[in-house]
Design a protein around this motif. Structure first.
Motif, short mmCIF file in Angstrom:
data_model
loop_
_atom_site.label_atom_id
_atom_site.label_comp_id
_atom_site.label_asym_id
_atom_site.label_seq_id
_atom_site.Cartn_x
_atom_site.Cartn_y
_atom_site.Cartn_z
N TYR A 198 -56.18 -1.70 15.99
CA TYR A 198 -54.99 -2.16 15.26
C TYR A 198 -55.15 -3.65 14.96
O TYR A 198 -55.60 -4.42 15.81
N ASP A 199 -54.79 -4.03 13.74
CA ASP A 199 -54.97 -5.43 13.32
C ASP A 199 -54.06 -6.34 14.14
O ASP A 199 -52.86 -6.42 13.90
N TYR A 200 -54.64 -7.02 15.10
CA TYR A 200 -53.83 -7.81 16.04
C TYR A 200 -53.15 -8.99 15.36
O TYR A 200 -52.20 -9.56 15.89
N CYS A 251 -50.02 -2.49 25.64
CA CYS A 251 -49.23 -1.96 24.53
C CYS A 251 -49.08 -2.97 23.40
O CYS A 251 -48.05 -3.02 22.74
N ALA A 252 -50.11 -3.80 23.18
CA ALA A 252 -50.00 -4.78 22.09
C ALA A 252 -50.08 -4.02 20.77
O ALA A 252 -51.16 -3.60 20.34
N GLY A 253 -48.94 -3.78 20.17
CA GLY A 253 -48.91 -3.07 18.90
C GLY A 253 -48.89 -1.56 19.03
O GLY A 253 -48.94 -0.86 18.03
N CYS A 267 -55.66 2.42 26.18
CA CYS A 267 -55.66 0.97 26.44
C CYS A 267 -55.44 0.64 27.92
O CYS A 267 -55.99 -0.36 28.40
N CYS A 268 -54.67 1.44 28.62
CA CYS A 268 -54.47 1.15 30.03
C CYS A 268 -55.79 1.33 30.78
O CYS A 268 -56.20 0.48 31.57
N GLY A 356 -54.23 -1.06 20.23
CA GLY A 356 -54.41 0.38 20.22
C GLY A 356 -55.28 0.87 19.08
O GLY A 356 -55.90 0.10 18.34
N MET A 357 -55.35 2.20 18.98
CA MET A 357 -56.21 2.85 18.00
C MET A 357 -55.36 3.32 16.82
O MET A 357 -54.45 4.12 16.98
#
Ligand SMILES: Cc1cc2nc3c(=O)[nH]c(=O)nc-3n(C[C@H](O)[C@H](O)[C@H](O)COP(=O)(O)OP(=O)(O)OC[C@H]3O[C@@H](n4cnc5c(N)ncnc54)[C@H](O)[C@@H]3O)c2cc1C
Ligand code: HEM
Ligand code: SF4
Ligand code: SF4
Lengths: 417, 403
Positions: A198-200, A251-253, A267-268, A356-357
């Motif tokens: 995901y584009d941070y 959970c960034a995004g 992600c975890c 995330g993806m």
């Protein structure tokens, strides 16, 4: 021009671990398979990982055997830098138009690297998320399959181009190469298009571009890799400091209706894995993990327990919603600790966003008649000859991707019957 | 902090009705508390308020100063990953609190629901109509008399100087309405203060501030901050609202002054100098102030109106009767007031009188329902901001005051 294949041919779109698995499964029972990837190499995201759980083995151990099997299997035809232009017909008799972008390097290439030595222009290294530069004619990564260079023609000056051409002893550089459009006939299509990080930069409240101390989990994978931009060192981009403290922003995004609504599931686990990368290099570093709730699939419970008992790691229930760049190059992350009800401001040397993806296929897929759910994941419709596999279908790990790809191959070959 | 509080089903029902029905989506990530520009480090909100509201812990919430410190700028709502609209939820809690603390109860319940709108308009409409009938002033004057007296003879006139009939009727109605509002507010605010003190664990302090100390150290600084709109300025998502609220508040302050002045002039001085009854010259400085304020009031409310419409369109705020009733009432006061004045200047008595009647109805609604509608924020917020200063002061935090 048209490629003809036997009855029951399968097109696999996407050559990551899922696409490779599905292609091999279908081919090994005798079906003709076309596998395409938009990248100049196969392997997908797994190729970018340093190690992958559950066994924390390097990606080579999974990918190389697949590459070898593909090379050995005459039923599989591989196309890199290739995408789907249009799909017509239906299950059993699809007509698919594909387009291969010019690679500007033909099959004469032996990957000797002379061209690269002669090349004077550089580009951001996409494989390493732009953390370093590479020559404009390059091998995407060390174990790239196919093992052939690729030229970014637009990034090169005329002089550079002629230097490159002159350097190749095998006459493999062809700067006049044109895009190639062709059609194939297949009975079914497996969508194994995987995911993109995901584009941070869209996480605007975290001001992700305000400090080079802020990286993503995939950048962490590249840094930890021996073939990565830092040769395996985890250091702060920009000033190269060896961090003494890390914050992980879970959970960034993800699970966020302003970004990705789904839980990216991995992600975890990826963060636990990254803690092992850090521990190998910095046994004493402080690690702070900010989470909403930690989700680990049952089979990884043991792994999680071990890392949660790390004495120098602190787990804080509360999502980081602000990051402040500090003068010394570090950052302060801000969260409310939902257990104590007090805001926590933690200064760290490096901050990792556990992004995330995001399903990679996107809107383009809809135009091709692919069914998708609200989050952009492909919905399998075997009755229509369209089958999803791996992360194109849902955010999962490699193991589950493998399972779903085997299932997808099974469905695909049934359509051909 | 003990948790011997019971979920309140009635409260949960109210929250839903008032726009807080998104609250069940909250998964306690606490993004809101961090992005909220007004939330403090030691006492962050609105994450904690969200879980209390989910659990129906009404008693915790009506005594929670944070609920009233929130300015509904909506930064939390914009960043909430679950669309739980914490800004709206806190708004719904405020609406509930005003009703809960409202006195008399019947009026408080009446004023808190859109279903009662006909009654809410009807009560002042009938009261004023009946008074108009009783007064015997109910006839449209000649244009000449209208231009001369304005609305000064709306309720007729007595031919003796001590007390003008018009003033008498106006005072009778409006002082009563204002009296109920002031007493209701007083009761509500003291009950709220007590609840907030209990919730914040402010026990029996050894040292309490004296009244002048209290005003000087807590109340007055809060008032100054409010008038300067310091917190509005910190809002990001809803940054434009200050452009409406600031002129509106100043308009009210100016009109309060004008009303007080004209009450003094007409009700006190007018007893001795009858010529003070009747319309002021347009060039009277007080009249100039009144007119400027009236325009500021309508413009300010118009800006808030547009702003709220936009917020609702963008999905950043839910549409509720509670929010709109205040905007409508103030707009009605402003429009009918300016309308009545213009009609007087043009000299159309018939429409003028009807407009003036509507103006009186609108003003009475605003007065009478002040403690229970959103307008109650005027007093409750002021005292919550005073309480915040008190709570964080040495009187409470001083170790001598802790057992
Ligand atoms: C930080 C992080 C760490 C991870 N670590 C682990 C781990 O340790 N263990 C584990 O099991 N899993 C891990 N995962 C998950 C793992 O990366 C995925 O399970 C895996 O990549 C899924 O493979 P895939 O083939 O489905 O998709 P991908 O790897 O994304 O492959 C998809 C391929 O399709 C191609 N493609 C995309 N769109 C098109 C198109 N339109 N046309 C043609 N080709 C296209 C792409 O170029 C790509 O090559 C991790 C994930 C993250 C985010
Ligand atoms: C004469 C006094 C006042 C008037 C006429 C007035 C009027 C209004 C109006 C009409 C709104 C609605 C805006 C909208 O719907 O978007 C509003 C909102 C608000 N007012 Fe006031 N106000 C007054 C006094 C105060 C005071 C003393 C405070 C103290 C802090 C205050 C704080 C707020 C806040 C924070 C909001 C936005 C939150 C919300 O909409 O609930 N106001 N006001
Ligand atoms: S209201 Fe939204 S931002 Fe706040 S804790 Fe709940 S889910 Fe998180
Ligand atoms: S509405 Fe504004 S003031 Fe209220 S909690 Fe949300 S961000 Fe804070």
């Amino acid at each position: 021009m048209s490629d003809t294949a036997g009855n029951g041919a399968v097109l696999v779109v996407g050559g990551g671990i899922s696409g490779l698995t599905a292609a091999l499964e279908a081919a090994e029972v005798g079906n003709d398979v076309f596998i395409i990837d938009k990248n100049p190499y196969f392997g997908g995201r797994v190729a970018q990982l340093n190690q992958y759980f559950p066994k924390l083995c390097p990606p080579t151990c999974g990918l190389e055997i697949n590459f070898k099997r593909i090379k050995d299997n005459r039923k599989v035809r591989t196309y890199t830098m290739t995408t789907v232009k249009s799909v017509s017909g239906g299950p059993g008799n699809f007509e698919v138009t594909l387009e291969t972008a010019p690679r500007y390097v033909n099959s004469n290439c032996t990957a000797c690297g002379d061209c690269s030595d002669a090349c004077t222009d550089e580009i951001d290294n996409a494989f390493n998320f732009g953390m370093d530069k590479c020559k404009a004619i390059y091998l995407p990564h060390e174990m790239a399959f196919p093992r052939r260079f690729v030229l970014d023609k637009d990034a090169c000056s005329e002089e550079c181009l002629s230097a490159i051409k002159g350097a190749c002893k095998y006459d493999a550089v062809d700067t006049e190469m044109q895009p190639k459009v062709f059609t194939i006939n297949v009975a079914s299509i497996v969508w194994a298009t995987g995911w993109d990080p995901y584009d941070y930069k869209k996480l605007d409240n975290l001001k992700p571009e305000s400090s080079s101390a802020i990286i993503t989990n995939m950048m962490m994978e590249r840094m930890a890799s021996d073939n990565g931009p830092t040769g395996g060192k985890i250091i702060r981009p920009g000033d190269g400091k060896e961090p003494e403290s890390f914050a992980f922003v879970q959970c960034a995004g993800s699970r966020d209706e302003n970004h990705l609504e789904h839980c990216s599931y991995i992600c975890c686990m990826a963060t636990f894995k990254h803690m092992t990368y850090i521990r190998e290099r910095y046994p004493e570093a402080k690690i702070y993990v900010f989470y909403i709730d930690l989700r680990t699939p049952g089979k990884y419970e043991h792994f999680r327990e071990k890392l949660m008992s790390d004495e120098n790691a602190e787990f804080i229930k509360g999502k980081v919603a602000d990051i402040i760049a500090e003068d010394d190059g570090g950052v302060t992350v801000v969260a409310e600790n939902a257990v104590t009800g007090v805001k926590m401001k933690q200064k760290v040397d490096m901050c990792v966003l556990a992004t995330g993806m995001q399903p990679a296929l996107g809107e383009a897929g809809k135009a091709l008649g692919v069914a998708m759910d609200g989050n952009g994941f492909v919905v399998s419709e075997p009755e229509k000859g369209m089958i999803a596999a791996g992360c194109a279908k849902s955010a999962v790990d490699v193991y589950t991707s493998g399972q779903s790809s085997t299932a997808a191959a099974l469905k695909a070959i049934q359509i051909g019957r | 902090m003990s948790m011997n509080v019971q979920p309140d089903l009635d409260f949960i029902k109210d929250m839903k009705a008032a726009g807080g029905d998104t609250l069940k989506n909250c998964f306690q990530c606490a993004t809101c508390s961090v992005v909220c520009p007004l939330s403090s480090d030691d006492n962050p909100f609105p994450r904690r308020e969200m879980i209390f509201a989910q659990w129906g812990l009404k008693d915790k919430l009506i005594g929670d100063a944070n609920v009233l410190l929130c300015h509904q700028c909506g930064d939390c709502t914009a960043y909430c990953p679950r669309g739980a609209k914490p800004g709206d939820v806190l708004g719904a809690i405020r609406a509930y609190a005003y009703k809960f603390y409202g006195w008399p109860k019947g009026l408080a319940n009446l004023a808190s629901s859109g279903k009662n709108l006909p009654m809410l308009i009807g009560i002042p409409a009938v009261v004023i109509l009946v008074m108009w009938l009783i007064s015997g002033g109910m006839h449209i004057p000649s244009t000449e008399a209208f231009v001369h007296h304005g609305y000064g003879n709306f309720f007729g006139h007595w031919n003796f100087h001590l007390l003008a009939k018009n003033v008498f009727f106006i005072d009778l109605m409006f002082l009563t309405a204002a009296g109920i509002a002031v007493y209701g507010s007083y009761k509500g605010v003291t009950a709220m203060w007590k609840a907030m003190a209990e919730n914040a664990g402010v026990g029996e302090a050894l040292y309490r501030p004296s009244v002048p100390q209290f005003i000087k150290e807590f109340f007055w600084p809060a008032v100054v901050e409010i008038v300067e709109h310091e917190r509005f300025k910190k809002c990001e998502t809803n940054a434009d609202r200050i452009r409406g609220h600031l002129p509106l508040m100043w308009a009210f302050i100016a009109l309060l002054f004008v009303t007080a002045y004209s009450a003094f002039a007409q009700d006190v001085l007018g007893i001795f100098i009858p010529s003070l009854h009747g319309p002021m010259s347009l060039w009277n400085p007080v009249k100039i102030l009144a007119n400027v304020a009236a325009i500021a009031l309508v413009v300010g409310t118009g800006i808030l109106w547009g702003n709220r419409t936009q917020m609702e369109k963008d999905g950043q705020s839910s549409r509720t009767f509670y929010d709109w009733f205040l905007i409508w009432m103030i707009m009605a006061v402003g429009v009918t007031g300016i309308g009545a004045e213009l009609l007087r200047l043009i000299g159309i008595a018939s429409i003028g009188y009807v407009t003036y009647y509507l103006h009186l109805v609108a003003v009475m609604m605003l007065f009478l329902y002040m403690p229970y509608t959103k307008f109650a924020h005027l007093v409750y917020r002021t005292f919550a901001m005073t309480f915040e200063r008190y709570r964080d002061s040495a009187y409470v935090k001083n170790p001598i005051n802790e057992e």
